[in-house]
Scaffold this motif. Structure first.
Motif, PDB file in Angstrom:
ATOM      1  N   LEU A  94       0.836  -1.203   0.000  1.00 26.30           N
ATOM      2  CA  LEU A  94       0.000   0.000   0.000  1.00 26.30           C
ATOM      3  C   LEU A  94       0.867   1.249   0.000  1.00 26.30           C
ATOM      4  N   VAL A  95       0.249   2.353  -0.414  1.00 19.59           N
ATOM      5  CA  VAL A  95       0.951   3.623  -0.472  1.00 19.59           C
ATOM      6  C   VAL A  95      -0.044   4.752  -0.257  1.00 19.59           C
ATOM      7  N   VAL A  96       0.409   5.795   0.425  1.00 23.02           N
ATOM      8  CA  VAL A  96      -0.351   7.039   0.584  1.00 23.02           C
ATOM      9  C   VAL A  96       0.488   8.156  -0.010  1.00 23.02           C
ATOM     10  N   HIS A  97      -0.162   9.049  -0.746  1.00 21.56           N
ATOM     11  CA  HIS A  97       0.554  10.172  -1.352  1.00 21.56           C
ATOM     12  C   HIS A  97       1.316  10.936  -0.262  1.00 21.56           C
ATOM     13  N   PRO A  98       2.582  11.299  -0.496  1.00 17.85           N
ATOM     14  CA  PRO A  98       3.361  11.989   0.547  1.00 17.85           C
ATOM     15  C   PRO A  98       2.691  13.237   1.100  1.00 17.85           C
ATOM     16  N   ALA A  99       1.954  13.966   0.259  1.00 13.43           N
ATOM     17  CA  ALA A  99       1.304  15.197   0.722  1.00 13.43           C
ATOM     18  C   ALA A  99       0.114  14.920   1.628  1.00 13.43           C
ATOM     19  N   GLU A 100      -0.329  13.657   1.689  1.00 16.37           N
ATOM     20  CA  GLU A 100      -1.533  13.317   2.454  1.00 16.37           C
ATOM     21  C   GLU A 100      -1.228  12.484   3.690  1.00 16.37           C
ATOM     22  N   ARG A 101       0.030  12.264   3.983  1.00 15.75           N
ATOM     23  CA  ARG A 101       0.390  11.396   5.104  1.00 15.75           C
ATOM     24  C   ARG A 101       0.177  12.089   6.444  1.00 15.75           C
ATOM     25  N   GLY A 102       0.054  11.264   7.486  1.00 17.62           N
ATOM     26  CA  GLY A 102      -0.123  11.799   8.833  1.00 17.62           C
ATOM     27  C   GLY A 102      -1.558  12.097   9.199  1.00 17.62           C
ATOM     28  N   ARG A 103      -2.525  11.626   8.370  1.00 17.34           N
ATOM     29  CA  ARG A 103      -3.946  11.900   8.638  1.00 17.34           C
ATOM     30  C   ARG A 103      -4.745  10.622   8.866  1.00 17.34           C
ATOM     31  N   GLY A 104      -4.055   9.497   9.075  1.00 20.46           N
ATOM     32  CA  GLY A 104      -4.752   8.246   9.344  1.00 20.46           C
ATOM     33  C   GLY A 104      -5.206   7.509   8.101  1.00 20.46           C
ATOM     34  N   LEU A 105      -4.778   7.965   6.914  1.00 23.89           N
ATOM     35  CA  LEU A 105      -5.207   7.300   5.683  1.00 23.89           C
ATOM     36  C   LEU A 105      -4.604   5.908   5.546  1.00 23.89           C
ATOM     37  N   GLY A 106      -3.370   5.753   5.976  1.00 23.84           N
ATOM     38  CA  GLY A 106      -2.746   4.445   5.920  1.00 23.84           C
ATOM     39  C   GLY A 106      -3.462   3.437   6.796  1.00 23.84           C
ATOM     40  N   ARG A 107      -3.884   3.868   7.972  1.00 28.06           N
ATOM     41  CA  ARG A 107      -4.629   2.974   8.875  1.00 28.06           C
ATOM     42  C   ARG A 107      -5.942   2.537   8.223  1.00 28.06           C
ATOM     43  N   HIS A 108      -6.629   3.476   7.562  1.00 32.56           N
ATOM     44  CA  HIS A 108      -7.885   3.127   6.892  1.00 32.56           C
ATOM     45  C   HIS A 108      -7.630   2.117   5.769  1.00 32.56           C
ATOM     46  N   LEU A 109      -6.541   2.283   5.031  1.00 31.18           N
ATOM     47  CA  LEU A 109      -6.203   1.333   3.975  1.00 31.18           C
ATOM     48  C   LEU A 109      -5.960  -0.064   4.543  1.00 31.18           C
ATOM     49  N   VAL A 110      -5.205  -0.137   5.639  1.00 32.38           N
ATOM     50  CA  VAL A 110      -4.947  -1.446   6.263  1.00 32.38           C
ATOM     51  C   VAL A 110      -6.249  -2.086   6.711  1.00 32.38           C
ATOM     52  N   GLU A 111      -7.130  -1.299   7.330  1.00 28.64           N
ATOM     53  CA  GLU A 111      -8.417  -1.836   7.785  1.00 28.64           C
ATOM     54  C   GLU A 111      -9.228  -2.381   6.607  1.00 28.64           C
ATOM     55  N   ALA A 112      -9.219  -1.653   5.489  1.00 29.44           N
ATOM     56  CA  ALA A 112      -9.977  -2.102   4.318  1.00 29.44           C
ATOM     57  C   ALA A 112      -9.377  -3.375   3.729  1.00 29.44           C
ATOM     58  N   VAL A 113      -8.051  -3.450   3.678  1.00 25.67           N
ATOM     59  CA  VAL A 113      -7.392  -4.660   3.167  1.00 25.67           C
ATOM     60  C   VAL A 113      -7.749  -5.861   4.031  1.00 25.67           C
ATOM     61  N   LEU A 114      -7.704  -5.692   5.340  1.00 22.95           N
ATOM     62  CA  LEU A 114      -8.030  -6.796   6.243  1.00 22.95           C
ATOM     63  C   LEU A 114      -9.487  -7.223   6.090  1.00 22.95           C
ATOM     64  N   ALA A 115     -10.384  -6.251   5.944  1.00 24.67           N
ATOM     65  CA  ALA A 115     -11.799  -6.579   5.752  1.00 24.67           C
ATOM     66  C   ALA A 115     -12.004  -7.311   4.440  1.00 24.67           C
ATOM     67  N   GLU A 116     -11.304  -6.879   3.402  1.00 23.65           N
ATOM     68  CA  GLU A 116     -11.429  -7.508   2.092  1.00 23.65           C
ATOM     69  C   GLU A 116     -10.881  -8.929   2.103  1.00 23.65           C
ATOM     70  N   ALA A 117      -9.766  -9.128   2.814  1.00 24.24           N
ATOM     71  CA  ALA A 117      -9.129 -10.454   2.861  1.00 24.24           C
ATOM     72  C   ALA A 117      -9.920 -11.422   3.726  1.00 24.24           C
ATOM     73  N   GLY A 118     -10.507 -10.930   4.808  1.00 23.64           N
ATOM     74  CA  GLY A 118     -11.252 -11.807   5.704  1.00 23.64           C
ATOM     75  C   GLY A 118     -10.365 -12.767   6.477  1.00 23.64           C
ATOM     76  N   GLY A 119      -9.096 -12.432   6.625  1.00 21.51           N
ATOM     77  CA  GLY A 119      -8.155 -13.294   7.339  1.00 21.51           C
ATOM     78  C   GLY A 119      -6.793 -12.626   7.419  1.00 21.51           C
TER      79      GLY A 119
END
Length: 317
Positions: A94-119
């Motif tokens: 995963l990647v977050v645009h450098p100008a958008e980092r530090g706002r919790g976007l990476g955490r949201h991406l991880v949560e979505a990946v985990l939900a999508e994987a289901g494991g």
């Protein structure tokens, strides 16, 4: 996985599906991150899948947009490859645009990946990026793999003879594909990525501007391909000169211990660093090797390679 899903929380919306639309914006995010971090956030395999625009079984693309304003803008991206039938974890980058980092976007991406994987999912932190390591720690990630990038400077390459009865030639696209894929699967039967290559994976690389069959060496015993060394050249940029790469070296298990792997490696290094006609004359060569493969690490160390940086993989359950 397969049908499109949407994951929303304040300020961020993620669409997950088989093929992303408008991949040019995602490419811009990847380019900005590579410039900022000094390395790619998504592997070559992942970037090829994205560029091809073709749905791949078991591969999900997650595209993140910032919302809550007049014009939503894409700010992050993740790619998930499903685990095997044996229940092995999925793999994600995963990647977050450098100008958008530090706002919790990476955490949201991880949560979505985990939900999508289901494991469980294995997340790559390329170059061991500190922010990626902190994010893995926030989810209780366990370090499960270390992939080392090693580099070697200089042109001196020791001679390494081929085993008796083995000859060397270059790859013939369209003729050697099937036999090479069969040997690649055999040589990397327990490798999580390399051993699963398909005809499409091979075709994607043939279409890349760096592909050069003159740097793709096959070792044959009679009519049978028993080993290979595929080299690659990374073009020079404003950040530095061109680099050679020991892209893939594979040997038939029946030939293990014969010295074929060392001979193939030496042949590829001579091609990359030599100054003879047809050779590339490069000063530096890189390769990737798993830290838990001490035999291969020792071979490369004897050839003058040292660790340049590491990619880390964290398992999140």
């Amino acid at each position: 996985m397969g049908a499109e899903q949407r994951y929303t929380r304040a300020g961020s919306e993620i669409h997950a599906g088989p093929v992303p639309e408008g991949s040019g914006e995602i490419q811009e995010i990847l380019a900005a991150a590579a410039l900022e971090d000094g390395r790619e956030a998504v592997s070559e395999q992942g970037r090829l899948r994205l560029r091809s625009g073709t749905a791949r079984p078991g591969v999900t693309h997650l595209v993140q947009s910032a919302v809550g304003q007049e014009q939503p803008r894409r700010v992050g991206y993740a790619q998930l490859e499903a685990g095997g039938a044996s229940g092995s974890p999925g793999t994600a980058e995963l990647v977050v645009h450098p100008a958008e980092r530090g706002r919790g976007l990476g955490r949201h991406l991880v949560e979505a990946v985990l939900a999508e994987a289901g494991g469980p999912v294995d997340f790559w932190a390329h170059g061991g990026h500190p922010a990626a390591r902190r994010l893995a720690g926030a989810f209780g990630g366990e370090l499960v793999r270390e992939l080392r990038q090693m580099r070697r400077a200089g042109k001196a390459v020791d001679e390494a003879p081929l085993p008796a009865g083995v000859t060397l030639r270059t790859f013939r696209p369209g003729e050697d594909d099937e036999q090479w894929l069969r040997l690649n699967a055999l040589a990397f039967a327990h490798h999580p990525e390399q051993g699963a290559w398909t005809e499409q994976d091979l075709a994607d690389r043939f279409a890349e501007p760096w592909f050069d069959p003159a740097g793709f060496f096959l070792a044959t015993r009679g009519d049978r391909v028993v080993g290979f060394h595929w080299t690659k050249v990374h073009p020079g940029t404003s950040a530095g000169p061109a680099l050679g790469e020991v892209y893939v070296v594979g040997v038939d298990p029946a030939e293990q211990g014969s010295g074929l792997g060392r001979a193939l490696t030496a042949a590829g290094l001579r091609h990359l660093t030599g100054d003879a006609p047809g050779e590339r004359g490069l000063e530096t060569v890189l390769l990737y090797v798993d830290a838990d493969n001490p035999a291969a690490v020792r071979v490369y160390e004897r050839l003058g390679f040292t660790v340049h940086e590491v990619d880390l993989m964290y398992r999140v359950r």
